[in-house]
Design an enzyme around this catalytic site. Structure first.
Site, PDB file in Angstrom:
ATOM      1  N   ARG A 210       2.152 -19.020   5.210  1.00 13.42           N
ATOM      2  CA  ARG A 210       3.274 -18.418   5.943  1.00 13.42           C
ATOM      3  C   ARG A 210       3.434 -19.048   7.325  1.00 13.42           C
ATOM      4  NH1 ARG A 210       5.168 -13.352   4.432  1.00 13.42           N
ATOM      5  NH2 ARG A 210       5.564 -12.754   6.587  1.00 13.42           N
TER       6      ARG A 210
ATOM      7  N   ARG B 213       2.368 -27.688  13.493  1.00 15.37           N
ATOM      8  CA  ARG B 213       3.251 -28.837  13.720  1.00 15.37           C
ATOM      9  C   ARG B 213       2.710 -29.755  14.813  1.00 15.37           C
ATOM     10  NH1 ARG B 213       7.381 -24.665  14.236  1.00 15.37           N
ATOM     11  NH2 ARG B 213       8.213 -24.183  12.164  1.00 15.37           N
TER      12      ARG B 213
ATOM     13  N   ARG C 261      -2.740  -2.676   3.684  1.00 14.41           N
ATOM     14  CA  ARG C 261      -3.038  -2.429   5.093  1.00 14.41           C
ATOM     15  C   ARG C 261      -1.836  -1.715   5.685  1.00 14.41           C
ATOM     16  NH1 ARG C 261      -7.996  -2.510   7.033  1.00 14.41           N
ATOM     17  NH2 ARG C 261      -7.513  -3.537   9.018  1.00 14.41           N
TER      18      ARG C 261
ATOM     19  N   ARG D  74      -1.399  -7.309  18.172  1.00 18.43           N
ATOM     20  CA  ARG D  74      -0.294  -7.863  18.968  1.00 18.43           C
ATOM     21  C   ARG D  74       0.366  -6.796  19.823  1.00 18.43           C
ATOM     22  NH1 ARG D  74       2.969  -9.764  13.528  1.00 18.43           N
ATOM     23  NH2 ARG D  74       3.140  -7.721  12.580  1.00 18.43           N
TER      24      ARG D  74
ATOM     25  N   GLU E 124      -0.079  -2.950  18.742  1.00 20.24           N
ATOM     26  CA  GLU E 124      -0.210  -2.760  17.295  1.00 20.24           C
ATOM     27  C   GLU E 124      -1.658  -2.899  16.828  1.00 20.24           C
ATOM     28  OE1 GLU E 124       3.057  -4.482  15.074  1.00 20.24           O
ATOM     29  OE2 GLU E 124       1.659  -5.186  13.542  1.00 20.24           O
TER      30      GLU E 124
ATOM     31  N   TYR F 108       3.911  -9.600  -0.985  1.00 21.72           N
ATOM     32  CA  TYR F 108       4.143  -9.763   0.464  1.00 21.72           C
ATOM     33  C   TYR F 108       5.466 -10.521   0.641  1.00 21.72           C
ATOM     34  CZ  TYR F 108       2.472 -10.828   5.288  1.00 21.72           C
ATOM     35  OH  TYR F 108       2.288 -10.942   6.642  1.00 21.72           O
TER      36      TYR F 108
ATOM     37  N   ASP G 252       9.369 -11.072   2.365  1.00 19.49           N
ATOM     38  CA  ASP G 252      10.170 -10.883   3.578  1.00 19.49           C
ATOM     39  C   ASP G 252      11.552 -10.348   3.205  1.00 19.49           C
ATOM     40  OD1 ASP G 252       8.125 -11.834   5.136  1.00 19.49           O
ATOM     41  OD2 ASP G 252       8.878 -13.889   5.178  1.00 19.49           O
TER      42      ASP G 252
HETATM   43  N1  UDP Z   1      -2.024 -15.040  11.518  1.00 17.27           N
HETATM   44  C1  UDP Z   1      -3.058 -15.462  12.333  1.00 17.27           C
HETATM   45  N2  UDP Z   1      -2.854 -15.490  13.682  1.00 17.27           N
HETATM   46  C2  UDP Z   1      -1.684 -15.113  14.243  1.00 17.27           C
HETATM   47  C3  UDP Z   1      -0.637 -14.682  13.421  1.00 17.27           C
HETATM   48  C4  UDP Z   1      -0.839 -14.654  12.054  1.00 17.27           C
HETATM   49  O1  UDP Z   1      -4.139 -15.797  11.853  1.00 17.27           O
HETATM   50  O2  UDP Z   1      -1.577 -15.152  15.480  1.00 17.27           O
HETATM   51  C5  UDP Z   1      -2.277 -14.996  10.059  1.00 17.27           C
HETATM   52  C6  UDP Z   1      -2.788 -13.619   9.641  1.00 17.27           C
HETATM   53  O3  UDP Z   1      -3.672 -13.771   8.549  1.00 17.27           O
HETATM   54  C7  UDP Z   1      -1.528 -12.918   9.209  1.00 17.27           C
HETATM   55  C8  UDP Z   1      -0.786 -14.046   8.515  1.00 17.27           C
HETATM   56  O4  UDP Z   1      -1.067 -15.185   9.323  1.00 17.27           O
HETATM   57  O5  UDP Z   1      -1.767 -11.852   8.361  1.00 17.27           O
HETATM   58  C9  UDP Z   1       0.702 -13.852   8.381  1.00 17.27           C
HETATM   59  O6  UDP Z   1       1.246 -13.594   9.649  1.00 17.27           O
HETATM   60  P1  UDP Z   1       2.764 -13.143   9.839  1.00 17.27           P
HETATM   61  O7  UDP Z   1       3.079 -13.277  11.272  1.00 17.27           O
HETATM   62  O8  UDP Z   1       3.595 -13.872   8.854  1.00 17.27           O
HETATM   63  O9  UDP Z   1       2.681 -11.618   9.468  1.00 17.27           O
HETATM   64  P2  UDP Z   1       3.778 -10.466   9.612  1.00 17.27           P
HETATM   65  O10 UDP Z   1       4.804 -10.913  10.591  1.00 17.27           O
HETATM   66  O11 UDP Z   1       4.283 -10.246   8.232  1.00 17.27           O
HETATM   67  O12 UDP Z   1       2.987  -9.321  10.138  1.00 17.27           O
END
Ligand code: UDP
Length: 383
Positions: free
Chosen positions: A172, A176, A248, A278, A299, A347, A349
């Protein structure tokens, strides 16, 4: 006229209901257990600050699917918004997702894209076929970046060792070797000007659709309808008879401040030493508005217990075994279909759920017109 029932008024249920009335001579009832439509994308104004709050966590709409993009814009104006979160660790605040800026900041260098690509390739561990999240990350970016930005966050977010999680979760996130810090590679990205709830209300605003809020599904409802489309949790629909699929959930601490709290919509705390994952400052998701006060949500993630909202399907090996039992049971039904993130335990979007809603309505309507067997799951459903 035939009557159809859609259980759940999130994006899945709303799009499906709207398309079903467009393609068939039917009346659709949408029932929703919560007191609002839009499911976990629900937005409403914070009483104290006036800020538009994404009640179940911030949602940024993105897609490369032009039909989906055109579809949502029929129901709402979107303002441009690009998701560029930051990552905070002990040594500072970094550009995120990992890009050339992050690499140069983190290693204290001034690499160009070619040098950075070589540097990251050298850091990556020689793992031919990554079997899990950790191996994928080590192969991708090496140990230092993995431990700084992925390991702690993932452990907090999923409550298990990253070695237990599928490698697909990491895919996901982009990595880069240029200065592009856009979280998504999608062509289109934005946020509906008056929120997601107003958008979903407009999708559902059709003479062929009735919506009943505060109305949970009950088994005896099925008798009244030609077909039932369930977008709520698959295991709950069957009263958890084969056990619970693990999810979760997240919860928030809310705080109000004056002015600007963190100068950005989203800062991730990727270190295990900080308990939260976050901090989101919702007024920055609507930069076209102006508010003196600000509302901030910190969160946290935890395992889902009986009364929590299920958000993130874990899909561990044990879950997939249980899922197989539920899916087999569902396949034996004649009048029920399952759709969406919760209905199919994937999972997904928002844009993917909308795509599947559009496709599923067409698939189901064609089967109904031909008098054939109605589809139970979307075509892309896999265990
Ligand atoms: N992830 C991470 N560090 C970050 C953000 C995301 O390791 O700073 C990993 C983590 O395992 C997370 C996954 O990437 O569950 C997917 O993140 P995403 O931001 O896509 O999750 P969402 O926005 O759906 O909560």
């Amino acid at each position: 006229m035939k009557k159809l029932l859609v259980v759940g008024a999130g994006f899945s249920g709303a799009v499906l209901a709207r398309e079903l009335v467009g393609l068939n001579d039917v009346q659709v009832l949408v029932i929703e257990r919560r007191a609002h439509v839009a499911g976990s994308c629900h937005t409403s104004r914070d009483d104290e600050t006036g800020v538009m709050v994404h009640r179940y966590g911030a949602h940024i709409f993105h897609t490369s699917d032009v039909e989906v993009w055109d579809y949502v814009r029929r129901f709402s104006e979107f303002f441009p918004f690009v998701n560029r979160p930051k990552a905070s660790i002990a040594s500072g605040v970094y550009s995120f997702p990992i890009n050339l800026h992050t690499i140069n900041q983190f290693f204290g260098m001034k690499l160009d894209p070619t040098e950075a690509a070589r540097f990251i390739a050298r850091k990556g561990e020689a793992i031919a076929e990554p079997r899990n999240f950790e191996e994928q990350a080590l192969k991708f970016v090496g140990r230092e970046l993995y431990e700084a930005f992925f390991k702690g966050y993932t452990q907090k977010q999923w409550g298990c060792d990253p070695r237990e999680l599928p490698a697909s979760i990491l895919t996901r996130l982009p990595v880069r070797c240029n200065y592009n810090d856009n979280y998504y590679d999608s062509i289109y990205q934005g946020i509906p000007v008056d929120g997601y709830t107003a958008l979903v209300e407009r999708i559902l605003d059709h003479q062929g659709i009735d919506v009943k809020l505060d109305t949970p599904w009950e088994d005896d409802m099925r008798d009244e309808f030609e077909h039932v489309f369930v977008t709520g949790p698959l295991d709950a629909h069957y009263a958890h008879r084969f056990g619970r699929l693990s999810y979760r959930t997240v919860y928030w601490d809310r705080a109000v401040h004056c002015g600007d709290f963190q100068g950005h919509p989203a800062i991730n705390y990727t270190d295990m030493s900080v308990p939260h994952t976050r901090v989101r400052e919702h007024k920055h998701y609507a930069p076209w508005e102006s508010h003196d006060k600000t509302v901030v949500f910190t969160e946290f993630s935890k395992e889902t217990s009986t009364h929590d909202e299920p958000y993130y399907p874990k899909r561990l090996a044990r879950d997939r075994e249980i899922l197989r039992d539920y899916a087999a049971l569902a396949e034996r039904e004649h009048k029920v279909s399952f759709l969406g993130r919760l209905g199919t335990y994937r999972y997904l979007d928002m844009h993917q759920v909308i795509r599947e809603g559009l496709d599923f309505a067409r698939l189901w309507s064609a089967a109904a017109a031909a008098g054939g067997r109605r589809p139970v799951f979307p075509e892309s459903f896999r265990i």
